[in-house]
Structures are given as structure tokens and as C-alpha cells.
Write a protein that holds these residues in place. Structure first.
Motif, PDB file in Angstrom:
ATOM      1  N   GLY A 191       0.816  -1.208   0.000  1.00  0.00           N
ATOM      2  CA  GLY A 191       0.000   0.000   0.000  1.00  0.00           C
ATOM      3  C   GLY A 191       0.848   1.255   0.000  1.00  0.00           C
ATOM      4  N   PHE A 192       0.559   2.146  -0.926  1.00  0.00           N
ATOM      5  CA  PHE A 192       1.311   3.380  -1.072  1.00  0.00           C
ATOM      6  C   PHE A 192       0.376   4.490  -1.508  1.00  0.00           C
ATOM      7  CE2 PHE A 192       3.900  -0.247  -2.010  1.00  0.00           C
ATOM      8  CZ  PHE A 192       5.007  -0.045  -1.207  1.00  0.00           C
ATOM      9  N   ALA A 193       0.637   5.687  -1.038  1.00  0.00           N
ATOM     10  CA  ALA A 193      -0.035   6.871  -1.568  1.00  0.00           C
ATOM     11  C   ALA A 193       0.921   7.528  -2.561  1.00  0.00           C
ATOM     12  CB  ALA A 193      -0.369   7.839  -0.438  1.00  0.00           C
ATOM     13  N   HIS A 194       0.386   8.028  -3.673  1.00  0.00           N
ATOM     14  CA  HIS A 194       1.218   8.664  -4.681  1.00  0.00           C
ATOM     15  C   HIS A 194       1.083  10.171  -4.541  1.00  0.00           C
ATOM     16  CE1 HIS A 194       2.990   9.375  -8.685  1.00  0.00           C
ATOM     17  NE2 HIS A 194       3.562   8.211  -8.465  1.00  0.00           N
ATOM     18  N   ASP A 195       2.206  10.835  -4.395  1.00  0.00           N
ATOM     19  CA  ASP A 195       2.166  12.295  -4.260  1.00  0.00           C
ATOM     20  C   ASP A 195       3.530  12.851  -4.634  1.00  0.00           C
ATOM     21  OD1 ASP A 195       0.542  14.688  -3.025  1.00  0.00           O
ATOM     22  OD2 ASP A 195       2.591  14.888  -2.229  1.00  0.00           O
ATOM     23  N   GLY A 196       3.509  13.933  -5.370  1.00  0.00           N
ATOM     24  CA  GLY A 196       4.769  14.578  -5.724  1.00  0.00           C
ATOM     25  C   GLY A 196       5.659  13.702  -6.579  1.00  0.00           C
ATOM     26  N   GLY A 197       5.039  12.845  -7.385  1.00  0.00           N
ATOM     27  CA  GLY A 197       5.824  12.010  -8.294  1.00  0.00           C
ATOM     28  C   GLY A 197       6.488  10.821  -7.643  1.00  0.00           C
TER      29      GLY A 197
ATOM     30  N   GLN B  44      -9.305   7.167  18.189  1.00  0.00           N
ATOM     31  CA  GLN B  44      -8.662   6.832  16.914  1.00  0.00           C
ATOM     32  C   GLN B  44      -8.990   7.851  15.836  1.00  0.00           C
ATOM     33  OE1 GLN B  44     -10.291   2.761  16.969  1.00  0.00           O
ATOM     34  NE2 GLN B  44      -8.173   2.054  16.660  1.00  0.00           N
ATOM     35  N   VAL B  45      -8.055   8.001  14.935  1.00  0.00           N
ATOM     36  CA  VAL B  45      -8.246   8.884  13.786  1.00  0.00           C
ATOM     37  C   VAL B  45      -8.738   8.050  12.604  1.00  0.00           C
ATOM     38  CG1 VAL B  45      -7.153  10.614  12.315  1.00  0.00           C
ATOM     39  CG2 VAL B  45      -6.257  10.198  14.611  1.00  0.00           C
ATOM     40  N   ALA B  46      -9.694   8.589  11.852  1.00  0.00           N
ATOM     41  CA  ALA B  46     -10.141   7.948  10.611  1.00  0.00           C
ATOM     42  C   ALA B  46      -9.837   8.893   9.450  1.00  0.00           C
ATOM     43  CB  ALA B  46     -11.629   7.641  10.695  1.00  0.00           C
ATOM     44  N   PHE B  47     -10.160   8.487   8.230  1.00  0.00           N
ATOM     45  CA  PHE B  47      -9.854   9.361   7.091  1.00  0.00           C
ATOM     46  C   PHE B  47     -10.861   9.130   5.971  1.00  0.00           C
ATOM     47  CE2 PHE B  47      -8.125   6.196   4.202  1.00  0.00           C
ATOM     48  CZ  PHE B  47      -7.902   5.147   5.083  1.00  0.00           C
ATOM     49  N   VAL B  48     -11.007  10.166   5.137  1.00  0.00           N
ATOM     50  CA  VAL B  48     -11.830  10.061   3.928  1.00  0.00           C
ATOM     51  C   VAL B  48     -10.898  10.254   2.745  1.00  0.00           C
ATOM     52  CG1 VAL B  48     -13.757  11.021   2.630  1.00  0.00           C
ATOM     53  CG2 VAL B  48     -13.797  11.058   5.132  1.00  0.00           C
ATOM     54  N   ALA B  49     -10.533   9.146   2.099  1.00  0.00           N
ATOM     55  CA  ALA B  49      -9.573   9.253   1.001  1.00  0.00           C
ATOM     56  C   ALA B  49     -10.276   9.392  -0.341  1.00  0.00           C
ATOM     57  CB  ALA B  49      -8.662   8.032   0.992  1.00  0.00           C
ATOM     58  N   ASN B  50     -11.511   8.886  -0.445  1.00  0.00           N
ATOM     59  CA  ASN B  50     -12.252   9.107  -1.679  1.00  0.00           C
ATOM     60  C   ASN B  50     -13.751   9.035  -1.400  1.00  0.00           C
ATOM     61  OD1 ASN B  50     -13.258   6.372  -2.134  1.00  0.00           O
ATOM     62  ND2 ASN B  50     -11.107   5.858  -2.515  1.00  0.00           N
ATOM     63  N   GLY B  63     -12.301   9.855  16.855  1.00  0.00           N
ATOM     64  CA  GLY B  63     -11.877  11.015  17.601  1.00  0.00           C
ATOM     65  C   GLY B  63     -11.619  12.213  16.699  1.00  0.00           C
ATOM     66  N   ALA B  64     -11.171  11.935  15.498  1.00  0.00           N
ATOM     67  CA  ALA B  64     -10.947  12.976  14.496  1.00  0.00           C
ATOM     68  C   ALA B  64     -10.924  12.313  13.129  1.00  0.00           C
ATOM     69  CB  ALA B  64      -9.632  13.698  14.747  1.00  0.00           C
ATOM     70  N   VAL B  65     -11.220  13.110  12.098  1.00  0.00           N
ATOM     71  CA  VAL B  65     -11.198  12.576  10.738  1.00  0.00           C
ATOM     72  C   VAL B  65     -10.300  13.441   9.864  1.00  0.00           C
ATOM     73  CG1 VAL B  65     -12.564  12.046   8.679  1.00  0.00           C
ATOM     74  CG2 VAL B  65     -13.524  11.610  10.951  1.00  0.00           C
ATOM     75  N   LEU B  66      -9.463  12.755   9.118  1.00  0.00           N
ATOM     76  CA  LEU B  66      -8.555  13.376   8.159  1.00  0.00           C
ATOM     77  C   LEU B  66      -9.337  13.519   6.856  1.00  0.00           C
ATOM     78  CD1 LEU B  66      -5.385  13.643   8.612  1.00  0.00           C
ATOM     79  CD2 LEU B  66      -5.223  11.521   7.314  1.00  0.00           C
ATOM     80  N   LEU B  67      -9.504  14.743   6.350  1.00  0.00           N
ATOM     81  CA  LEU B  67     -10.283  14.886   5.122  1.00  0.00           C
ATOM     82  C   LEU B  67      -9.957  16.183   4.412  1.00  0.00           C
ATOM     83  CD1 LEU B  67     -12.104  16.997   6.628  1.00  0.00           C
ATOM     84  CD2 LEU B  67     -13.889  15.253   6.680  1.00  0.00           C
ATOM     85  N   HIS B  68     -10.460  16.310   3.210  1.00  0.00           N
ATOM     86  CA  HIS B  68     -10.333  17.534   2.442  1.00  0.00           C
ATOM     87  C   HIS B  68     -11.425  18.493   2.934  1.00  0.00           C
ATOM     88  CE1 HIS B  68     -10.306  20.305  -0.974  1.00  0.00           C
ATOM     89  NE2 HIS B  68      -9.085  19.848  -1.214  1.00  0.00           N
ATOM     90  N   SER B  69     -11.115  19.796   2.919  1.00  0.00           N
ATOM     91  CA  SER B  69     -12.055  20.781   3.472  1.00  0.00           C
ATOM     92  C   SER B  69     -13.408  20.739   2.751  1.00  0.00           C
ATOM     93  CB  SER B  69     -11.448  22.184   3.391  1.00  0.00           C
ATOM     94  OG  SER B  69     -11.106  22.461   2.045  1.00  0.00           O
ATOM     95  N   ASN B  84      -4.402  16.494   0.528  1.00  0.00           N
ATOM     96  CA  ASN B  84      -4.322  15.116   0.047  1.00  0.00           C
ATOM     97  C   ASN B  84      -4.500  14.176   1.232  1.00  0.00           C
ATOM     98  OD1 ASN B  84      -3.659  12.605  -0.972  1.00  0.00           O
ATOM     99  ND2 ASN B  84      -1.915  13.336  -2.177  1.00  0.00           N
ATOM    100  N   PRO B  85      -5.751  13.853   1.576  1.00  0.00           N
ATOM    101  CA  PRO B  85      -5.977  13.045   2.789  1.00  0.00           C
ATOM    102  C   PRO B  85      -5.379  11.635   2.682  1.00  0.00           C
ATOM    103  CG  PRO B  85      -8.025  14.044   2.002  1.00  0.00           C
ATOM    104  CD  PRO B  85      -7.005  14.256   0.933  1.00  0.00           C
ATOM    105  N   TYR B  86      -5.256  11.112   1.455  1.00  0.00           N
ATOM    106  CA  TYR B  86      -4.687   9.769   1.331  1.00  0.00           C
ATOM    107  C   TYR B  86      -3.200   9.797   1.688  1.00  0.00           C
ATOM    108  CZ  TYR B  86      -4.424   4.967  -0.387  1.00  0.00           C
ATOM    109  OH  TYR B  86      -4.261   3.602  -0.488  1.00  0.00           O
ATOM    110  N   LEU B  87      -2.523  10.860   1.245  1.00  0.00           N
ATOM    111  CA  LEU B  87      -1.126  11.055   1.653  1.00  0.00           C
ATOM    112  C   LEU B  87      -1.053  11.237   3.170  1.00  0.00           C
ATOM    113  CD1 LEU B  87       1.864  11.579   0.985  1.00  0.00           C
ATOM    114  CD2 LEU B  87       1.279  13.984   0.669  1.00  0.00           C
ATOM    115  N   GLY B  88      -1.997  12.001   3.704  1.00  0.00           N
ATOM    116  CA  GLY B  88      -2.035  12.187   5.153  1.00  0.00           C
ATOM    117  C   GLY B  88      -2.212  10.866   5.887  1.00  0.00           C
ATOM    118  N   TYR B  89      -3.058  10.025   5.324  1.00  0.00           N
ATOM    119  CA  TYR B  89      -3.256   8.690   5.903  1.00  0.00           C
ATOM    120  C   TYR B  89      -1.941   7.918   5.895  1.00  0.00           C
ATOM    121  CZ  TYR B  89      -4.436   3.688   5.356  1.00  0.00           C
ATOM    122  OH  TYR B  89      -4.460   2.319   5.415  1.00  0.00           O
ATOM    123  N   ALA B  90      -1.219   7.986   4.763  1.00  0.00           N
ATOM    124  CA  ALA B  90       0.074   7.285   4.686  1.00  0.00           C
ATOM    125  C   ALA B  90       1.013   7.786   5.786  1.00  0.00           C
ATOM    126  CB  ALA B  90       0.694   7.474   3.298  1.00  0.00           C
ATOM    127  N   GLN B  91       1.051   9.109   5.945  1.00  0.00           N
ATOM    128  CA  GLN B  91       1.949   9.664   6.970  1.00  0.00           C
ATOM    129  C   GLN B  91       1.522   9.241   8.377  1.00  0.00           C
ATOM    130  OE1 GLN B  91       1.326  13.659   5.507  1.00  0.00           O
ATOM    131  NE2 GLN B  91       3.430  13.793   4.736  1.00  0.00           N
TER     132      GLN B  91
END
Lengths: 347, 347, 347
Positions: A191-197, B44-50, B63-69, B84-91
């Protein structure tokens, strides 16, 4: 092969253990192994599991034959009659398996075992195996030579890991698992996110859960989940060289032949059978009772039990070349056929 | 799964590390992990990637959600807004990964390490690992239990080899590599001369060079070159059960899913993506930016970026049998169609 | 790659060892390696194995070139002329292989070797290897680091097991075998009886027998037989990621490329060549001299030598979608064509 010593049993003992009816044989006669009707000698048991072997029955030299009573009249030697001779063969094979000696127990002095590992009775850990902190091993677990068991993994009673198996951290394995050499349980899913190339790794925080009675073949991979677990049901049988991606779920009693690949998050139902080399795309749902024939590609969910297939069988290369090139024209062929049909109707 | 202890962070810390905008939450609230919108609890943090996950947003207990505004108005709980919430999820996933603890350093007493191995700072070598003569290990390299590193191999800083990886002699591995259990880097390529009715081995004198940020999945093989090296570019991601033959070259940022096989001397460009089970014949050139869908067979070079496919999807077996037998008649069908078209035009 | 030291030879020595005719070179000139015509420097030997390399011959800077006398006039440097330059290349490659140093002999102190192991002369057993009771190792056998050799297995003289190979109990391996890292020989075949809604394991009581001069690639599996043995003939070459199921038999001199899968009880003849990713169904007979091209599926026995293929090559996805959907209509297309032909004849 050169066999280590294997056990032997009298015909009476075998009949009792299999729940079979012994006919025409000496109860005290000792059997030392199992062989095909053709190869079996007077100290070996053979079996008739289906009609295709009946032709060898009349001439067998076996000490006894495991068969259904309906085939009794053709059998020239002692018979062990029972309703499901193939099941009887499975039971017999385990009785005669020299590799299934009960574990002797004990941790080999070269094994590296963390202080806090919780071990049941008679656990056996082989030479140069590594068992990390917080691992729990049930009664009669056997960890083969060179295995590595990651931290906080739990392995249920009577499970047997053959040499050089790798299990990552936090994996849960049920009872009576058999893991063959070279398989890897719980490596990271892909699993990978793609960002910044470039790619940014998504840490795989889920685990792997194997139910009871799971078998995993040599050099197979079952990856850990991204967030939730990858889950393999009870009595699931997985052959060699299989790849199971993160968050796949496989229902109870399903069987996967060699070289199967299942992409991420796909759910396979109960009692499914996937033939050798079958590929399932990601995020599919395959219902209970589906069979897929060898090397088929499944790209859509399947909602009806039954047998599914794709691909084309091999043919001589010259013939194949002519047909394969036409495959690229297939849509054109279909359209031209429609045009002709219209003209035919019009004219 | 049974988790080892993982770290926790306040919402303010998370916002800072992700470069996210925290809205509607208590900055000091501690988060202990990451989960899906459905499963996440108040710590726990959740996310909306798509968009497909939006349906779960309104009812999440995270507890919090990672998402685009742009999805902010639907969110019932604290938000971590970023582009880029998917990148945020990766991080985030890497922050919470209990397996990514910094190496403790040190060589386990059961490891066998040659006297002349050059080791950077904080190198960690696990139990029963073997590191042969002339090997160079950069800072913070982790060599897992049971790994074998062949003579004169170089492994770049911050690379992590999971247990039971095998790297042959003279291999060059860049920085931040992740090699999963059971993979084999630098075994002989498959080369033989045929003479006098038998095979004569061609020794594989080339090596393998992996760039920086390469990941290789469990039980995958990357073979050494015949004369020149097999070369894997920077940021190439390789899944489990993959076979890369001798003298293959793969460009930067390409990704290969599970069970891919690439035959000898084929060159794959940059930013390519090969689906699961894809096969590439030998001596091909695949240009930059090519995607090949799962289980496709590529027998010719590809000179245009784009998506490529082959094969046929699975269908019910009875339907498949009827169609597959027609495939063998396809050239004949095409010729007969041409004949009818001619007669139609003539008549 | 970073090479360990490799041997060097004078041109006269090379000519003698290859049975080649040295023309136009200094007999005493020392060659230190082998390279392509393009890459070779004045201390390296290059070769012309087929016409496609001839274009590089005129400008080569090699110290000498291995070639057929018919190409002599184009060669600007010293020549080693012989009838089969590709065979000569194979021989040369082995002379220059730094990894083929003769075994130094000796059992590493960390290896765990049973007391009754029968060892020939100069046997070498690497660090952390495990050799169980009753094993027989011929002269000059090399067992790599981390290998596990099961009880009562026999390994013939001059065989070399690379690190982390697993061989199960009772396996018979001929002379001069080369087993690459991660391969597993003799794990259980995949056999179960179905009864009462669940699987019952059939113990795999057969073994594996490898002839002389067999090579097995990294991460490949050869499973043990159910009752009889799985048998691999002499001089059979098996690439990486290959799965050979129980009771398969492969004839002498056959070669299997990467990712091949062969299902149970199939017999492959002598001098067969299976391309990468080929799948053979179970219980087939493939006669001598059959070639199967990459990723073909063989579901029927083959009784005539020749080249066989299946599948369809990759094409742009949009084109493929149009054609693949028509494949599902192929039987219908064929029937409609017949109808039109009939009407055409009638009318």
C-alpha cells in the motif's frame, strides 16, 4: 525416498481405527505402510478410491485393500470395507506418516526464545529458531528449525511450523495449523499513496488471523492488513506459491491450489475452490460454493455458486497465431456480422 | 491481531506533523491509533480518502477525521483538514506503526558477522543472521533474524531487512530499502548453453543494483545479471511472489503487484504499473508511463504510454466451454465472414 | 556490483581450456573477466554468440573475442575461435565465476549437525545450518548458511545448496545439484479427502527424487509425493518461483522458466521447455520435445512434439475491452455465421 522408521499396525488395529469391516484376512497380520494397488506388497495396504483404479484390483499383491463393499467381489486379498474409502485412505496415511511423530518437546539450545514467551505443554522449538517477546504457543506446538516468530504472535495448540517459516508480529494462528517451509505470514501488504511524483508507504497496521485447521503451502505469502486484519477462516487449505494480499477474507473450508493470487480486500466465501494459478482482482466478493478453474482471471464479483472459467487452452503454435491475431479483430468481426445480417434481412 | 504497544499523539501534534488544519477538536486530546470510519473509536483517527467512504462519515465515532475541506460540512467530529488526505493517511499510518521503532542497534550474540564488515551507526543485526566478509552496512540498517548477507554486498542507510531474507554476494542496495521475509536478491539468473544434448550452465557474473527507497515483497526473487547487472531504479515498489529475471531494468517509481514475472533483459520504464500476475516476455522495452492490467501477457515492446490488457474475464464454465472451443475456430470464422461479405458485394 | 576477487587466465590458458584456436593475440596476456562486446576492456574476453551481436564486433575494445571462424574477418582484436561460441561462453563464465571457488570444507561451529550424518570429503556446512539425523552428504557438497536438511535425506557429490534452502526428510538429490536460496524441496503435496463438510489431510508419504545436474531456482517448491515419489530427471533446469506438485515426473534435460506451475501427477517428457508462467493441469502426459510458450495453460495431454501456445497478447485497454466482451459472444457469433451461410447457399 529414504524413509525414517514408520510405525506398523495389525489388520485388526487398522479396522478398529478406521471403523472398517475386515473381511478375509488374518487379524494379527502386521501392515507396515500404504501403497497403490500396483505397487503394494504383502505388508502394505492399498485402496480403491474411485472406479479408475478398479482395473488394478484383480492383480494386486497388497496385504489388504481398503474399499467399498460394492467392489468386494473383485478383490483377491483381505478387505477393509468402509463407506468412504478415500477418507479411509486419508486416515490411514496419517497413521503411517513417519513425520507425524508426537512432539518430543523441548527447546533446542541454539534456539533464541524471549524470556516472556508463554509455552504450553510439550512445545518443541527447533535449532536456530527465533521466538520474540510476548509470543504465546499452545500445547504441542512444534516450531521447526530456522523459523522466526515475531513479537506478540499467538499460535494455537497442536500447530506445526516446518523449518524456515517466518511469522511476523501480532499474528493470530488457530489450532492444528500446518505451515510449510518458506511461507511468510504477516509481511506488509502493498500500500502506497502517490504524491509529488513518488510513492509514500502506508504502514500496514492490521494483522493476520488464521482460523483452526489451516494449512499453508511452501513459499506462500499471506500479507497483514492495512487497518483491519487479513482473515483466513477455519479449515482453509492453501497450497504452495500462493499470494494473499492485505485485507483478503477467505471463508471456512475453502481450498486454494498452487500459484493462486488474490488482490487486496477481496472476500472469498465458504467452500470455494480456486484452481492453480487463478487470479482474483481486488475488492471483489466471491460468494460461497464457487469453483474457479485453473489460471482463470476473475475481475468481477461472483454472486452465484457454480464453476467459472476464463482463458483458452493451449493449441499448436501455428494454429494459435492465426487465432490470436483474429482475437484483436473480434469486435470488428462481430460488427461486420451484424451488418451482413441486416442486409440479409433487408434484402 | 495482538498489537505490541504503539505510540500516541495529541491532535495538535498530529496536525503539526501532517501540516493539517485542526478544526473543532480539543488540541490536547490523545489519539492512540488509526482505523476506518466505521471501526474507529473516540481515541482513533479515521480518514476520507475518496468519495466511496463519504457514506460512513456522518455516523463515524472517530476522535478525528482526516479529510479535504470540501467534505468538512458532513463531518460530525473533529477534523484534520488537508489537501491530500490519502497522503495524510500514509503519513499517519507510519506514525502509529509499532513495528517502525528506531533500531536499538547492536549485534545479537548468535549472529555470525565477519570481522571486516563495515558498519554504520546504530546498525542492528538479529539473532542467527549471517553477514559475510566485506559487507558494508550503512547507518541505522536493520538485518532481521535469520537473514544471510553474501560477501561484499553493500546496504544503504536506514534499510530494513525483515527476518529470513537472503541477499547473495556483491549486491548493491540503496538507502531506505525494505526487504520482506523470504525474498531472495541476487540468486543466479537462468542461463544455459545447449550442446551435445544437455545444458551447460552459464555462470551469472553480473550483480543486482537496487536504487534508493525500493521495497520488495515476501518470497520475491530478483536474479543477478549474466554479465551486466540487474537494475531496479529508485522508489520502485515490488509486491510479494514476484520474479525478476537477470538483466531486467526497471525505471524509477514503477510499481509491480503480486505474482508479476519479468523475463530476462526486459526494460521497464519509469512510472509504470504492472497489475497482479502480469507476465512480460524477455528482451522487451516498455516505455515510461505504461500500465498493464492483471494477468496480462506482454510479448511485444510497448512504445506508447497508456493502459494495456490481454486475456478474457471469467464466466460460467458452461458458457466458457462453448466460447473457448470457438476460439480455436476464430481464424476460420474470420475467413468465412470475408467470403460471405464478398458474395454479398458481388450479388 | 562489488565483486569478490575473481581468478585470471592467460589467453593461452583460455584457448587450451576451451579447446579454442587463438589467433592474433599475445599468448601470455592475462584476462581477468568476461564482458559484452560493448563493455569489454582490454583485460576482458567478449563473445559473439549470434548474428545480432555482430554489429558491436568491429568496434570492440575487448582483449579477445570468442567467435566462430566465419566471423573472424570482422574482428579487430585477438580471437578465440571455436565451433560453438555460446558453449564457449558458458565454459568461460564458469572459469571466471568468483562464487565457484572450490569448497574449503569444514562445518561452521554454529551449524547443528546430527552425530550420525555421513559426510564425504571436503564437505562444507555454513553458519546456522541444520543437518538432521541420518543425512548423507557426498564429497564436496556445500550446504549454505541457514539451510535445513531433513532426516535421512541424501545429497550427491558436488551439490551446492545456497543459503536458506529447505530440504525435507527422506529426499534424494543427485550429483552436482544447484539449489538456490529460498527453494523448498519435499514439503507436503496438497492432498485432502472431503467428508462431513470438511477437509481431511492425506499425509504425503512419498518423497522427492532429483537426478544428477538438476538446478532449482530461488523460492521454488517441489512437493513430496502422496504415495510414490515426485521425480525430476537428470539435467533438468528449473527457474525461480516454480511450483511442482506431488507425483509430477519431469524427463531428462527439460527446462522450466520462472513462475511455471505443474499440478499433481502430470508427466513431462524429456527435452521439454516450458516458458515463464506456463500452467499444466494435473494428470496430463506431455511427450518428449514439447515447447510451451509463456503463460499458456495446458489442460490436455500432448502427444506430438512441437510448440504449443494459448492466450492472447496485450493490446491497448480500450481495444481489449471491445474484443474481450465479444469473446463472451463467440459461440453466438459462430452460430449466426452458420445461419447466414446456410441462407446464402439456399438463396
Amino acid at each position: 525416498m529414504t524413509h525414517p522408521a514408520s510405525p506398523d499396525f495389525t489388520l485388526a488395529e487398522l479396522a478398529e481405527r478406521l471403523g472398517a469391516h475386515l473381511v478375509g484376512g488374518d487379524e494379527a497380520r502386521r501392515m507396515t505402510g500404504l501403497a497403490t494397488l500396483k505397487e503394494a506388497g504383502p505388508d502394505q495396504v492399498a485402496f480403491v478410491a474411485n472406479r479408475s483404479y478398479l482395473k488394478d484390483l484383480a492383480t494386486t499383491r497388497a496385504g489388504a485393500v481398503l474399499l467399498h463393499s460394492k467392489h468386494a467381489d473383485v478383490c483377491p486379498v483381505a478387505r477393509l470395507e468402509l463407506d468412504n474409502p478415500y477418507l479411509g485412505y486419508a486416515q490411514l496415511s496419517r497413521l503411517f506418516d513417519p513425520s507425524l511423530a508426537p512432539p518430543q518437546g523441548g527447546v533446542h539450545p541454539t534456539a533464541v526464545v524471549a524470556d516472556d514467551v508463554a509455552m504450553g505443554d510439550r512445545v518443541e522449538i527447533g535449532p536456530n529458531a527465533v521466538v520474540e517477546a510476548g509470543v504465546e504457543l499452545g500445547d504441542d506446538v512444534v516450531i521447526g528449525a530456522g523459523c522466526v516468530i515475531g513479537a506478540h504472535t499467538c499460535i494455537g495448540a497442536e500447530s506445526r511450523l516446518h523449518p524456515n517459516v517466518t511469522v511476523s508480529y501480532g499474528v493470530v494462528i488457530g489450532k492444528r495449523a500446518i505451515l510449510h517451509s518458506g511461507c511468510v505470514i504477516g509481511a506488509d501488504g502493498f500500500g502506497f499513496a502517490h504524491d509529488g511524483g513518488r510513492w509514500h508507504k502506508i504502514a500496514q497496521l492490521g494483522g493476520v488471523v488464521l482460523g483452526d485447521d489451516v494449512e499453508v503451502g511452501s513459499c506462500s505469502s499471506i500479507d497483514r492488513g492495512a487497518l483491519d486484519d487479513t482473515v483466513i477462516g477455519n479449515d482453509v487449505k492453501i497450497d504452495s506459491q500462493v499470494q494473499i494480499a492485505h485485507n483478503v477474507r477467505i471463508g471456512d473450508h475453502s481450498a486454494l491450489a498452487g500459484c493462486v493470487g488474490i488482490a487486496g480486500s477481496t472476500r472469498v466465501g465458504r467452500n470455494c475452490m480456486l484452481g492453480g494459478g487463478v487470479g482474483l482482482s481486488g475488492h471483489l466478493t466471491i460468494c460461497d460454493g464457487v469453483q474457479v478453474t485453473g489460471m482463470s482471471l476473475v475481475t468481477n464479483s461472483i454472486h452465484e455458486p457454480g464453476v467459472y472459467s476464463s482463458g483458452t487452452g493451449a493449441m499448436p503454435n501455428a494454429q494459435w497465431r492465426r487465432n490470436a491475431v483474429r482475437f484483436k479483430q473480434l469486435d470488428d468481426i462481430a460488427r461486420r456480422l451484424v451488418r451482413l445480417e441486416k442486409r440479409d434481412q433487408e434484402g
